[in-house]
Structures are given as structure tokens and as C-alpha cells.
Design a protein around this motif. Sequence first.
Motif, short mmCIF file in Angstrom:
data_model
loop_
_atom_site.label_atom_id
_atom_site.label_comp_id
_atom_site.label_asym_id
_atom_site.label_seq_id
_atom_site.Cartn_x
_atom_site.Cartn_y
_atom_site.Cartn_z
N THR A 214 -7.97 8.80 2.36
CA THR A 214 -6.61 9.26 2.67
C THR A 214 -5.93 10.02 1.54
O THR A 214 -4.83 10.54 1.73
CB THR A 214 -5.73 8.05 3.04
OG1 THR A 214 -5.71 7.11 1.95
CG2 THR A 214 -6.26 7.35 4.29
N ALA A 215 -6.55 10.09 0.37
CA ALA A 215 -5.89 10.68 -0.81
C ALA A 215 -5.41 12.10 -0.54
O ALA A 215 -4.25 12.45 -0.84
CB ALA A 215 -6.83 10.64 -2.01
N GLN A 216 -6.27 12.95 0.01
CA GLN A 216 -5.88 14.34 0.24
C GLN A 216 -4.80 14.44 1.31
O GLN A 216 -3.88 15.27 1.20
CB GLN A 216 -7.09 15.17 0.66
CG GLN A 216 -6.81 16.66 0.74
CD GLN A 216 -6.36 17.24 -0.58
OE1 GLN A 216 -7.02 17.03 -1.61
NE2 GLN A 216 -5.25 17.98 -0.59
N LEU A 217 -4.87 13.62 2.33
CA LEU A 217 -3.87 13.62 3.40
C LEU A 217 -2.50 13.20 2.86
O LEU A 217 -1.46 13.72 3.29
CB LEU A 217 -4.30 12.71 4.54
CG LEU A 217 -5.57 13.12 5.28
CD1 LEU A 217 -6.05 12.00 6.18
CD2 LEU A 217 -5.32 14.40 6.09
N ILE A 218 -2.50 12.28 1.91
CA ILE A 218 -1.24 11.87 1.28
C ILE A 218 -0.69 13.02 0.44
O ILE A 218 0.51 13.32 0.51
CB ILE A 218 -1.47 10.60 0.42
CG1 ILE A 218 -1.81 9.41 1.31
CG2 ILE A 218 -0.23 10.30 -0.42
CD1 ILE A 218 -2.28 8.19 0.54
N ARG A 219 -1.56 13.67 -0.32
CA ARG A 219 -1.10 14.81 -1.14
C ARG A 219 -0.54 15.94 -0.27
O ARG A 219 0.42 16.61 -0.65
CB ARG A 219 -2.26 15.32 -1.99
CG ARG A 219 -2.59 14.44 -3.18
CD ARG A 219 -3.51 15.16 -4.16
NE ARG A 219 -4.84 15.34 -3.60
CZ ARG A 219 -5.84 14.48 -3.80
NH1 ARG A 219 -5.66 13.37 -4.52
NH2 ARG A 219 -7.04 14.72 -3.28
N GLY A 221 1.01 15.55 2.51
CA GLY A 221 2.20 15.11 3.22
C GLY A 221 1.97 14.81 4.69
O GLY A 221 2.93 14.59 5.44
N ARG A 222 0.71 14.74 5.11
CA ARG A 222 0.43 14.47 6.52
C ARG A 222 0.57 12.98 6.85
O ARG A 222 0.83 12.62 8.00
CB ARG A 222 -0.97 14.96 6.89
CG ARG A 222 -1.14 16.48 6.71
CD ARG A 222 -2.52 16.94 7.10
NE ARG A 222 -2.76 16.70 8.53
CZ ARG A 222 -3.94 16.87 9.12
NH1 ARG A 222 -4.99 17.24 8.37
NH2 ARG A 222 -4.09 16.65 10.41
N ILE A 223 0.39 12.14 5.86
CA ILE A 223 0.70 10.72 5.99
C ILE A 223 1.43 10.29 4.73
O ILE A 223 1.34 10.94 3.69
CB ILE A 223 -0.56 9.84 6.21
CG1 ILE A 223 -1.60 10.12 5.12
CG2 ILE A 223 -1.14 10.04 7.60
CD1 ILE A 223 -2.84 9.27 5.26
N ARG A 224 2.17 9.20 4.83
CA ARG A 224 2.98 8.73 3.70
C ARG A 224 2.52 7.34 3.30
O ARG A 224 2.39 6.45 4.15
CB ARG A 224 4.45 8.70 4.09
CG ARG A 224 5.40 8.21 2.98
CD ARG A 224 6.83 8.23 3.47
NE ARG A 224 7.26 9.61 3.75
CZ ARG A 224 8.10 9.93 4.73
NH1 ARG A 224 8.58 9.00 5.53
NH2 ARG A 224 8.45 11.20 4.90
N ALA A 225 2.28 7.15 2.02
CA ALA A 225 1.90 5.83 1.50
C ALA A 225 3.14 5.08 1.04
O ALA A 225 3.98 5.64 0.32
CB ALA A 225 0.92 5.99 0.34
N LEU A 226 3.25 3.82 1.46
CA LEU A 226 4.39 2.99 1.09
C LEU A 226 4.06 1.98 0.00
O LEU A 226 4.92 1.63 -0.81
CB LEU A 226 4.93 2.24 2.31
CG LEU A 226 5.34 3.06 3.53
CD1 LEU A 226 5.91 2.13 4.60
CD2 LEU A 226 6.35 4.14 3.15
N TYR A 237 -2.34 5.34 -8.32
CA TYR A 237 -1.00 5.47 -7.75
C TYR A 237 -0.04 4.57 -8.53
O TYR A 237 0.46 3.56 -8.00
CB TYR A 237 -1.01 5.05 -6.27
CG TYR A 237 -1.80 5.99 -5.37
CD1 TYR A 237 -1.24 7.17 -4.89
CD2 TYR A 237 -3.10 5.68 -4.99
CE1 TYR A 237 -1.94 8.02 -4.06
CE2 TYR A 237 -3.82 6.53 -4.17
CZ TYR A 237 -3.24 7.69 -3.70
OH TYR A 237 -3.94 8.55 -2.89
N PRO A 238 0.25 4.89 -9.78
CA PRO A 238 1.07 4.00 -10.61
C PRO A 238 2.50 3.84 -10.11
O PRO A 238 3.14 2.83 -10.43
CB PRO A 238 1.04 4.68 -11.99
CG PRO A 238 0.72 6.12 -11.70
CD PRO A 238 -0.18 6.10 -10.52
N ASP A 239 3.01 4.79 -9.33
CA ASP A 239 4.38 4.70 -8.83
C ASP A 239 4.46 4.00 -7.47
O ASP A 239 5.56 3.78 -6.96
CB ASP A 239 5.00 6.10 -8.71
CG ASP A 239 5.13 6.79 -10.06
OD1 ASP A 239 5.33 6.07 -11.06
OD2 ASP A 239 5.00 8.03 -10.12
N LEU A 240 3.31 3.67 -6.91
CA LEU A 240 3.27 3.03 -5.60
C LEU A 240 3.30 1.51 -5.78
O LEU A 240 2.41 0.96 -6.45
CB LEU A 240 2.01 3.46 -4.85
CG LEU A 240 2.00 3.27 -3.33
CD1 LEU A 240 3.04 4.17 -2.67
CD2 LEU A 240 0.60 3.58 -2.79
#
Length: 328
Positions: A214-219, A221-226, A237-240
Motif C-alpha cells: 500500500t505504500a505507493q497508493l498512500i503516497r 493519496g488514493r488511500i489514507r493511512a490512519l 512512518y514515524p508520524d503515523l
Amino acid sequence: MCITRRHALLLGAGALAAPVTLRAQEAWPSRNIRFIVPFPPGGAADLVGRMLAAHFQSALGRSVVVENRGGAGSTIGVDALAKSAPDGYTVGLINIAANAIVPAVRRQPLPYRPVEDFAPISNLAVTPALLLVNPQKLPEVRTVADLVARAKANPEAINFGSSGVGSSLHLGMELFMAKAGIRMTHVPFAGGGPLLQALLAGTVEVSLDVAATTAQLIRDGRIRALATTAPVRMPAYPDLPALNETYAGAELASWHGLAAPAGTPAPILARLAQETQAFLRNPETVERYRATFLEMPQQTTPEAFRAFMEREVQTFRELARAQNIVVE
């Protein structure tokens, strides 16, 4: 010197016993080692297994033959490992599915015991999941708190997908919902590929999935990681945030570990554990893990890994019972 019949029998018995004694004293390993990977070739488990097998081959001076025995959610290969001779010449991968989740959710008993039939050596690799949403379907949901508030205001109105009933992604969502006190509607799919396509299409609004796919899809903006289901934040993902920061115990990370059949001699297990530690500390291993979004495990001694496995079995049994999750 006169040799009586009794002396002859004793000498004969000693002659027969001598090879057995010599064999028992042979230095291990004296022949090739079989390494069972309970998945088809390709994928994270096969990668880790082959990397470790190559390390063993170099360190032990014997060929280590990888045997892929996939099928039935990895239980076929794990069962083969459990039933192998405990002589130090068979090792293999065990994992969260075959050794924790499937025993918890399956109605019929498995042909092996998830912990007792193995000699755990070390956890090898951890694959945390990410909590994901479709940003077109849930544009206002940007944090875990947003999702929880939306789910509490609309019980079971949000659909979450999984890679199948009783899968790690299903159980991870059930664990999160239980800790957060919310309910969403489960929509199972036949594997991770169809699940990801359903999330992208908006058939489901929420799911868990691994970072590698999912890394590229998150970059983009097609999916959002919470959040991540790792015990702590992921270096990638240090800010996640980790779900565990808000909901203690809401952690789930698929794991693959090394084990031998129960009863394997302790000195052999100690040598395998020592070499596994060296493998995990190798900078090349660290770099390849980072490149494939694999995390280093915390439970790397045999004792710590066994205790970890026992906790995993108990956690998923309690969760499956509480949520009435059963797989035929």
C-alpha cells in the motif's frame, strides 16, 4: 585365552553397540539440513526463509535445502515440521496464522498443537498492518479519533474489508473494534488482492493491509493511512501513530519465526539460536528488511519467543470466543 560363549555374546553386543555410540557422538551437522517454508515460492516468508537458509549454509558448512510446502493457510507445511524427526536435520518457519489464529478460530482441531509440538528458536520478522480508509468515501476521517467517532455515531454503517474470515486482517480489525468499543460491518474477500481493489473502489471504506502493498497508493493519496497496528510507530512512518498509543493492546503484527520439532536436542537448538541472532544483526539483513517493510522482532531468544507464542494463542482464542468467530 579361552573365550566362553557368554563372553562372545558380550563382545558381540559391544560390537553392535559401538556404532550407535559413535553415531551419537558425531558432530552436528554431519549431513544436509531441510528447511521447510510453509508457503509457495515468492512473498515475504519465502524471502526470509531463503535468506536464513543461506546464512545457515555458510555458517554450518552444510547444504540447507529449502522445501516449499504451501497450502491450507500454511498449516500443511507447519504440520510437516511438527511431525519431522527431532534430530536437528529439519527446521522451518512457523507463523501467526498456523500457530495462533487458525487454532483459535477453526472448529475442528488441527493435527498439531500450536506451541507444544515445536521447539521455538526465534521470531524472525514482523509485518505490522496499517489502518486504512478510502478518502473519497470518508473525506472527513483523517485520524483514528475521527473514525471512532463516526463509527460510534453510526453503528455498523461503515463497511470494513478483510482478506477472509479468520484471517489476520480480520482478527486485527476485530481487536481494534473491541478495544475502541465500536462496530463496523465485515465484508470478507478471497485474499489481499481483491480486498485492496475493493478499498480502492469504495466497496468498503476501511481495512487493514500491510505497508509493502500500500505504500505507493498512500503516497499517491488514493488511500489514507490512519495508524499502524505495530506495538510502536514504524520507522517507515514515524508520524503515523500506533493504535496501541490510544487503545492499549490493540496491536497485531503478522510474524514468522524459526522452530524445530519438539524434542530436538538442546545443544543443536542453542547453536541454531546463536546463528539466527547473527543473521538478524547482519547489516545486509537489516537493509533487506527495511526495503521490504519488514520489522525486526523483539522476541528473539527461544524462551522469549515461546512465551510470545503462548500469549498470541491466548489472545486470539479469547478474541474469537468473544466475537464468535468460527471457521469450518
